[in-house]
Design a protein around this motif. Sequence first.
Motif, PDB file in Angstrom:
ATOM      1  N   GLY A  83      -4.214  -2.235  -8.035  1.00 20.14           N
ATOM      2  CA  GLY A  83      -4.027  -1.147  -8.989  1.00 20.14           C
ATOM      3  C   GLY A  83      -4.957   0.024  -8.762  1.00 20.14           C
ATOM      4  O   GLY A  83      -5.139   0.868  -9.637  1.00 20.14           O
ATOM      5  N   CYS A  84      -5.513   0.122  -7.579  1.00 19.62           N
ATOM      6  CA  CYS A  84      -6.505   1.156  -7.262  1.00 19.62           C
ATOM      7  C   CYS A  84      -5.839   2.340  -6.557  1.00 19.62           C
ATOM      8  O   CYS A  84      -5.034   2.148  -5.638  1.00 19.62           O
ATOM      9  CB  CYS A  84      -7.595   0.567  -6.366  1.00 19.62           C
ATOM     10  SG  CYS A  84      -8.794   1.759  -5.729  1.00 19.62           S
ATOM     11  N   LEU A 143       0.852  -1.181   0.000  1.00 21.36           N
ATOM     12  CA  LEU A 143       0.000   0.000   0.000  1.00 21.36           C
ATOM     13  C   LEU A 143       0.888   1.232   0.000  1.00 21.36           C
ATOM     14  O   LEU A 143       1.814   1.338   0.804  1.00 21.36           O
ATOM     15  CB  LEU A 143      -0.908   0.024   1.230  1.00 21.36           C
ATOM     16  CG  LEU A 143      -1.885   1.202   1.312  1.00 21.36           C
ATOM     17  CD1 LEU A 143      -2.917   1.142   0.198  1.00 21.36           C
ATOM     18  CD2 LEU A 143      -2.574   1.239   2.671  1.00 21.36           C
ATOM     19  N   ASN A 144       0.630   2.145  -0.908  1.00 23.30           N
ATOM     20  CA  ASN A 144       1.370   3.396  -0.990  1.00 23.30           C
ATOM     21  C   ASN A 144       0.483   4.554  -0.561  1.00 23.30           C
ATOM     22  O   ASN A 144      -0.691   4.601  -0.925  1.00 23.30           O
ATOM     23  CB  ASN A 144       1.862   3.632  -2.418  1.00 23.30           C
ATOM     24  CG  ASN A 144       2.754   2.521  -2.924  1.00 23.30           C
ATOM     25  OD1 ASN A 144       3.574   1.990  -2.177  1.00 23.30           O
ATOM     26  ND2 ASN A 144       2.611   2.158  -4.191  1.00 23.30           N
ATOM     27  N   VAL A 177      -1.284  -4.446  -5.101  1.00 25.63           N
ATOM     28  CA  VAL A 177      -0.610  -3.163  -4.904  1.00 25.63           C
ATOM     29  C   VAL A 177      -1.622  -2.046  -5.128  1.00 25.63           C
ATOM     30  O   VAL A 177      -2.224  -1.940  -6.198  1.00 25.63           O
ATOM     31  CB  VAL A 177       0.577  -2.981  -5.871  1.00 25.63           C
ATOM     32  CG1 VAL A 177       1.336  -1.699  -5.529  1.00 25.63           C
ATOM     33  CG2 VAL A 177       1.513  -4.182  -5.842  1.00 25.63           C
ATOM     34  N   ASN A 178      -1.826  -1.235  -4.107  1.00 23.75           N
ATOM     35  CA  ASN A 178      -2.795  -0.150  -4.165  1.00 23.75           C
ATOM     36  C   ASN A 178      -2.224   1.112  -3.526  1.00 23.75           C
ATOM     37  O   ASN A 178      -1.140   1.088  -2.929  1.00 23.75           O
ATOM     38  CB  ASN A 178      -4.090  -0.544  -3.438  1.00 23.75           C
ATOM     39  CG  ASN A 178      -4.821  -1.681  -4.114  1.00 23.75           C
ATOM     40  OD1 ASN A 178      -5.346  -1.526  -5.207  1.00 23.75           O
ATOM     41  ND2 ASN A 178      -4.855  -2.850  -3.474  1.00 23.75           N
ATOM     42  N   ALA A 179      -2.960   2.190  -3.642  1.00 24.65           N
ATOM     43  CA  ALA A 179      -2.585   3.448  -2.991  1.00 24.65           C
ATOM     44  C   ALA A 179      -3.825   4.121  -2.437  1.00 24.65           C
ATOM     45  O   ALA A 179      -4.931   3.931  -2.944  1.00 24.65           O
ATOM     46  CB  ALA A 179      -1.882   4.387  -3.972  1.00 24.65           C
ATOM     47  N   LEU A 190       3.328   4.383 -10.605  1.00 22.83           N
ATOM     48  CA  LEU A 190       4.123   3.271 -10.088  1.00 22.83           C
ATOM     49  C   LEU A 190       3.241   2.214  -9.439  1.00 22.83           C
ATOM     50  O   LEU A 190       3.448   1.011  -9.618  1.00 22.83           O
ATOM     51  CB  LEU A 190       5.145   3.804  -9.077  1.00 22.83           C
ATOM     52  CG  LEU A 190       6.144   2.823  -8.481  1.00 22.83           C
ATOM     53  CD1 LEU A 190       6.956   2.143  -9.564  1.00 22.83           C
ATOM     54  CD2 LEU A 190       7.055   3.554  -7.497  1.00 22.83           C
ATOM     55  N   THR A 191       2.236   2.658  -8.710  1.00 19.43           N
ATOM     56  CA  THR A 191       1.302   1.729  -8.063  1.00 19.43           C
ATOM     57  C   THR A 191       0.635   0.821  -9.094  1.00 19.43           C
ATOM     58  O   THR A 191       0.544  -0.402  -8.910  1.00 19.43           O
ATOM     59  CB  THR A 191       0.226   2.514  -7.282  1.00 19.43           C
ATOM     60  OG1 THR A 191       0.849   3.250  -6.234  1.00 19.43           O
ATOM     61  CG2 THR A 191      -0.826   1.586  -6.700  1.00 19.43           C
TER      62      THR A 191
END
Length: 277
Positions: A240-241, A136-137, A178-180, A163-164
Amino acid sequence: MQLLKDKVVFLTGGTEGIGYECAKAYHKAGARLSIISHKEDSLQQCQGQFFGDDIHYILADVSRAADIARAIVETVAVFGRIDVIHNNAGVSNPSKTVSDTTDEEWDKVFNVNVKGIYHTAKYGIEELKKTQGTILNTGSLVGDIGQELHAAYTATKGAVNALTKSMALDYAPFGIRVNAVAPAGVWTPMLRRWSNQQPQAAHIEEYLDGIHPLGYCPEGDVVADACLFMISEQARFITGCILPVTGGAELGYRKYLEQQVKDGKAVLSVDIKAKQA
Protein backbone atom coordinates in the motif's frame (compact mmCIF):
# COMPACT_ATOMS: atom_id res chain seq x y z
CA MET A 1 22.93 -11.94 -4.36
CA GLN A 2 20.24 -12.15 -7.03
CA LEU A 3 17.15 -10.62 -5.46
CA LEU A 4 14.79 -12.07 -8.08
CA LYS A 5 16.38 -15.45 -8.74
CA ASP A 6 13.88 -17.65 -10.66
CA LYS A 7 11.04 -15.15 -10.21
CA VAL A 8 8.77 -14.56 -13.21
CA VAL A 9 7.95 -10.91 -13.90
CA PHE A 10 5.08 -9.82 -16.15
CA LEU A 11 6.17 -6.32 -17.22
CA THR A 12 4.01 -4.00 -19.30
CA GLY A 13 5.56 -1.15 -21.24
CA GLY A 14 8.90 -2.86 -20.92
CA THR A 15 10.60 -1.93 -24.18
CA GLU A 16 11.28 1.77 -23.59
CA GLY A 17 12.18 4.24 -20.87
CA ILE A 18 11.62 3.24 -17.25
CA GLY A 19 10.18 -0.11 -18.32
CA TYR A 20 13.27 -1.05 -20.30
CA GLU A 21 15.56 -0.03 -17.44
CA CYS A 22 13.42 -2.17 -15.12
CA ALA A 23 13.65 -5.11 -17.50
CA LYS A 24 17.45 -4.92 -17.46
CA ALA A 25 17.59 -4.56 -13.68
CA TYR A 26 15.17 -7.44 -13.09
CA HIS A 27 17.01 -9.72 -15.48
CA LYS A 28 20.35 -8.93 -13.86
CA ALA A 29 18.74 -9.81 -10.52
CA GLY A 30 17.85 -13.29 -11.82
CA ALA A 31 14.27 -12.84 -13.03
CA ARG A 32 12.61 -14.44 -16.02
CA LEU A 33 10.71 -11.82 -17.97
CA SER A 34 7.53 -11.58 -19.97
CA ILE A 35 7.75 -8.16 -21.62
CA ILE A 36 4.59 -6.65 -23.04
CA SER A 37 4.33 -3.77 -25.50
CA HIS A 38 1.70 -2.56 -27.96
CA LYS A 39 4.35 -1.10 -30.28
CA GLU A 40 5.57 -3.69 -32.76
CA ASP A 41 8.59 -1.64 -33.86
CA SER A 42 9.69 -1.03 -30.27
CA LEU A 43 9.19 -4.70 -29.45
CA GLN A 44 11.32 -5.82 -32.39
CA GLN A 45 14.06 -3.32 -31.62
CA CYS A 46 14.20 -4.45 -28.02
CA GLN A 47 14.29 -8.12 -29.03
CA GLY A 48 17.34 -7.40 -31.13
CA GLN A 49 19.38 -6.07 -28.20
CA PHE A 50 17.92 -7.76 -25.12
CA PHE A 51 17.22 -11.46 -25.51
CA GLY A 52 17.63 -14.93 -24.04
CA ASP A 53 15.74 -18.09 -23.14
CA ASP A 54 14.46 -16.39 -20.00
CA ILE A 55 13.04 -13.35 -21.84
CA HIS A 56 9.73 -13.60 -23.68
CA TYR A 57 8.11 -10.81 -25.69
CA ILE A 58 4.38 -10.36 -26.27
CA LEU A 59 2.68 -7.86 -28.54
CA ALA A 60 -0.39 -6.73 -26.59
CA ASP A 61 -2.31 -3.57 -25.67
CA VAL A 62 -3.04 -3.17 -21.95
CA SER A 63 -6.25 -1.28 -22.73
CA ARG A 64 -7.70 -4.39 -24.41
CA ALA A 65 -9.01 -7.12 -22.14
CA ALA A 66 -8.53 -9.91 -24.67
CA ASP A 67 -4.88 -8.95 -25.26
CA ILE A 68 -4.02 -9.10 -21.55
CA ALA A 69 -5.98 -12.30 -20.94
CA ARG A 70 -3.97 -13.87 -23.78
CA ALA A 71 -0.67 -12.45 -22.50
CA ILE A 72 -1.21 -13.87 -19.01
CA VAL A 73 -2.02 -17.34 -20.40
CA GLU A 74 1.00 -17.18 -22.71
CA THR A 75 3.33 -16.16 -19.90
CA VAL A 76 2.22 -19.08 -17.72
CA ALA A 77 2.56 -21.45 -20.69
CA VAL A 78 6.16 -20.31 -21.23
CA PHE A 79 7.38 -19.94 -17.63
CA GLY A 80 4.88 -21.95 -15.57
CA ARG A 81 4.03 -19.17 -13.11
CA ILE A 82 3.86 -15.42 -12.44
CA ASP A 83 5.43 -13.91 -9.33
CA VAL A 84 5.29 -10.22 -10.17
CA ILE A 85 3.05 -7.99 -12.27
CA HIS A 86 4.62 -4.61 -12.92
CA ASN A 87 2.11 -2.23 -14.50
CA ASN A 88 4.46 0.21 -16.16
CA ALA A 89 2.70 0.93 -19.46
CA GLY A 90 1.43 4.48 -19.64
CA VAL A 91 0.77 7.49 -21.84
CA SER A 92 1.03 11.17 -20.91
CA ASN A 93 -0.80 12.91 -23.75
CA PRO A 94 -2.60 15.23 -24.06
CA SER A 95 -0.85 18.29 -22.63
CA LYS A 96 -4.11 20.16 -22.08
CA THR A 97 -6.53 21.54 -19.52
CA VAL A 98 -9.76 19.64 -18.79
CA SER A 99 -11.88 21.86 -21.01
CA ASP A 100 -9.49 21.49 -23.94
CA THR A 101 -9.31 17.69 -23.69
CA THR A 102 -11.48 15.71 -26.10
CA ASP A 103 -13.55 12.67 -25.12
CA GLU A 104 -11.25 10.45 -27.17
CA GLU A 105 -8.10 11.82 -25.52
CA TRP A 106 -9.60 11.46 -22.04
CA ASP A 107 -10.69 7.88 -22.67
CA LYS A 108 -7.35 6.85 -24.15
CA VAL A 109 -5.23 8.00 -21.22
CA PHE A 110 -7.59 6.40 -18.70
CA ASN A 111 -7.86 3.16 -20.69
CA VAL A 112 -4.08 2.74 -20.71
CA ASN A 113 -3.01 4.18 -17.34
CA VAL A 114 -5.86 2.91 -15.17
CA LYS A 115 -7.84 0.28 -17.04
CA GLY A 116 -4.56 -1.42 -17.95
CA ILE A 117 -4.04 -2.14 -14.23
CA TYR A 118 -7.61 -3.41 -13.99
CA HIS A 119 -6.95 -5.85 -16.83
CA THR A 120 -3.68 -7.27 -15.48
CA ALA A 121 -5.23 -7.75 -12.03
CA LYS A 122 -8.43 -9.25 -13.40
CA TYR A 123 -6.61 -11.83 -15.50
CA GLY A 124 -3.46 -12.30 -13.44
CA ILE A 125 -4.57 -12.33 -9.82
CA GLU A 126 -5.19 -16.07 -9.63
CA GLU A 127 -1.59 -16.70 -10.68
CA LEU A 128 -0.33 -14.29 -8.02
CA LYS A 129 -2.43 -16.05 -5.38
CA LYS A 130 -0.57 -19.26 -6.19
CA THR A 131 2.83 -17.63 -5.70
CA GLN A 132 1.91 -15.04 -3.05
CA GLY A 133 3.31 -12.59 -5.51
CA THR A 134 3.39 -8.83 -5.79
CA ILE A 135 2.00 -6.04 -7.95
CA LEU A 136 3.90 -2.84 -8.67
CA ASN A 137 2.33 0.15 -10.41
CA THR A 138 4.26 2.98 -12.00
CA GLY A 139 2.60 6.16 -10.79
CA SER A 140 3.84 9.73 -10.73
CA LEU A 141 4.42 12.53 -8.27
CA VAL A 142 1.85 14.60 -10.16
CA GLY A 143 -0.86 12.19 -9.03
CA ASP A 144 -0.39 13.75 -5.60
CA ILE A 145 0.48 17.38 -6.32
CA GLY A 146 -1.12 17.98 -9.73
CA GLN A 147 0.40 19.61 -12.80
CA GLU A 148 -0.65 22.41 -15.12
CA LEU A 149 -1.75 21.47 -18.65
CA HIS A 150 -2.01 17.75 -17.77
CA ALA A 151 -5.48 17.34 -16.30
CA ALA A 152 -6.25 13.88 -17.71
CA TYR A 153 -2.78 12.48 -17.01
CA THR A 154 -2.66 13.69 -13.41
CA ALA A 155 -6.18 12.37 -12.87
CA THR A 156 -5.06 8.91 -13.97
CA LYS A 157 -2.04 8.98 -11.68
CA GLY A 158 -4.19 10.08 -8.74
CA ALA A 159 -6.42 7.11 -9.57
CA VAL A 160 -3.38 4.82 -9.62
CA ASN A 161 -2.47 5.95 -6.09
CA ALA A 162 -5.95 5.22 -4.74
CA LEU A 163 -6.22 1.97 -6.67
CA THR A 164 -2.86 0.78 -5.36
CA LYS A 165 -3.98 1.26 -1.76
CA SER A 166 -7.36 -0.41 -2.31
CA MET A 167 -5.75 -3.38 -4.04
CA ALA A 168 -3.23 -3.68 -1.22
CA LEU A 169 -6.11 -4.09 1.23
CA ASP A 170 -8.06 -6.46 -1.00
CA TYR A 171 -5.20 -8.84 -1.69
CA ALA A 172 -3.25 -8.76 1.58
CA PRO A 173 -5.21 -11.80 2.87
CA PHE A 174 -3.65 -13.78 0.02
CA GLY A 175 -0.13 -12.67 0.87
CA ILE A 176 -0.01 -10.40 -2.18
CA ARG A 177 1.71 -7.03 -1.79
CA VAL A 178 0.63 -4.06 -3.95
CA ASN A 179 2.73 -0.91 -4.18
CA ALA A 180 3.54 1.95 -6.54
CA VAL A 181 6.56 4.06 -7.38
CA ALA A 182 6.01 7.75 -8.06
CA PRO A 183 8.79 9.44 -10.04
CA ALA A 184 8.91 13.13 -10.87
CA GLY A 185 10.84 13.91 -14.06
CA VAL A 186 12.73 11.03 -15.67
CA TRP A 187 14.44 11.21 -19.05
CA THR A 188 12.58 8.73 -21.23
CA PRO A 189 11.42 8.79 -24.86
CA MET A 190 7.94 9.75 -23.58
CA LEU A 191 9.33 12.68 -21.57
CA ARG A 192 11.30 13.91 -24.55
CA ARG A 193 8.15 13.84 -26.70
CA TRP A 194 6.33 15.68 -23.91
CA SER A 195 9.11 18.27 -23.71
CA ASN A 196 8.75 19.14 -27.38
CA GLN A 197 5.03 19.80 -26.91
CA GLN A 198 5.44 22.41 -24.16
CA PRO A 199 4.98 26.16 -24.75
CA GLN A 200 8.64 27.00 -24.04
CA ALA A 201 10.34 23.76 -25.07
CA ALA A 202 13.80 25.34 -25.21
CA HIS A 203 13.77 25.84 -21.43
CA ILE A 204 12.36 22.45 -20.44
CA GLU A 205 15.71 20.86 -19.54
CA GLU A 206 16.50 23.69 -17.12
CA TYR A 207 12.98 23.41 -15.71
CA LEU A 208 13.25 19.65 -15.17
CA ASP A 209 16.64 19.92 -13.51
CA GLY A 210 15.36 22.74 -11.33
CA ILE A 211 12.33 20.99 -9.85
CA HIS A 212 14.56 18.29 -8.33
CA PRO A 213 16.42 19.53 -5.21
CA LEU A 214 19.19 17.01 -5.91
CA GLY A 215 19.90 19.15 -8.97
CA TYR A 216 19.20 17.03 -12.01
CA CYS A 217 16.51 15.14 -13.88
CA PRO A 218 17.60 11.48 -13.81
CA GLU A 219 17.59 8.63 -16.28
CA GLY A 220 15.31 5.64 -15.81
CA ASP A 221 17.87 3.50 -13.99
CA VAL A 222 17.26 5.33 -10.69
CA VAL A 223 13.59 4.34 -10.82
CA ALA A 224 14.47 0.79 -11.85
CA ASP A 225 16.64 0.36 -8.75
CA ALA A 226 13.73 1.42 -6.55
CA CYS A 227 11.36 -0.90 -8.42
CA LEU A 228 13.75 -3.81 -7.95
CA PHE A 229 13.71 -3.25 -4.22
CA MET A 230 9.91 -2.95 -4.08
CA ILE A 231 9.24 -6.27 -5.84
CA SER A 232 11.95 -8.17 -3.97
CA GLU A 233 11.82 -9.95 -0.62
CA GLN A 234 13.75 -7.00 0.80
CA ALA A 235 10.39 -5.15 0.77
CA ARG A 236 8.39 -8.14 2.08
CA PHE A 237 6.58 -6.09 4.76
CA ILE A 238 5.75 -3.11 2.55
CA THR A 239 2.32 -2.85 0.94
CA GLY A 240 0.00 0.00 0.00
CA CYS A 241 3.01 2.29 -0.34
CA ILE A 242 3.35 5.06 -2.94
CA LEU A 243 7.13 5.40 -2.98
CA PRO A 244 8.41 8.76 -4.24
CA VAL A 245 11.51 8.42 -6.43
CA THR A 246 11.80 12.11 -7.04
CA GLY A 247 15.11 13.55 -5.91
CA GLY A 248 13.06 15.53 -3.40
CA ALA A 249 10.88 17.22 -6.06
CA GLU A 250 7.87 17.25 -3.76
CA LEU A 251 9.89 19.34 -1.31
CA GLY A 252 10.90 22.12 -3.68
CA TYR A 253 8.59 21.85 -6.69
CA ARG A 254 6.21 24.71 -5.90
CA LYS A 255 8.95 26.97 -4.55
CA TYR A 256 10.93 26.54 -7.77
CA LEU A 257 7.89 27.28 -9.94
CA GLU A 258 7.05 30.40 -7.94
CA GLN A 259 10.57 31.71 -8.49
CA GLN A 260 10.36 30.92 -12.18
CA VAL A 261 7.13 32.92 -12.47
CA LYS A 262 8.73 35.88 -10.64
CA ASP A 263 11.73 35.73 -12.98
CA GLY A 264 9.52 35.42 -16.07
CA LYS A 265 11.02 32.06 -16.97
CA ALA A 266 8.17 29.64 -16.20
CA VAL A 267 7.66 27.14 -19.01
CA LEU A 268 4.12 26.06 -18.13
CA SER A 269 2.10 28.43 -15.93
CA VAL A 270 3.08 31.72 -17.55
CA ASP A 271 1.53 30.66 -20.82
CA ILE A 272 -1.78 29.81 -19.15
CA LYS A 273 -1.86 33.21 -17.46
CA ALA A 274 -1.05 34.91 -20.75
CA LYS A 275 -3.95 33.15 -22.47
CA GLN A 276 -6.31 34.21 -19.70
CA ALA A 277 -5.18 37.86 -19.73
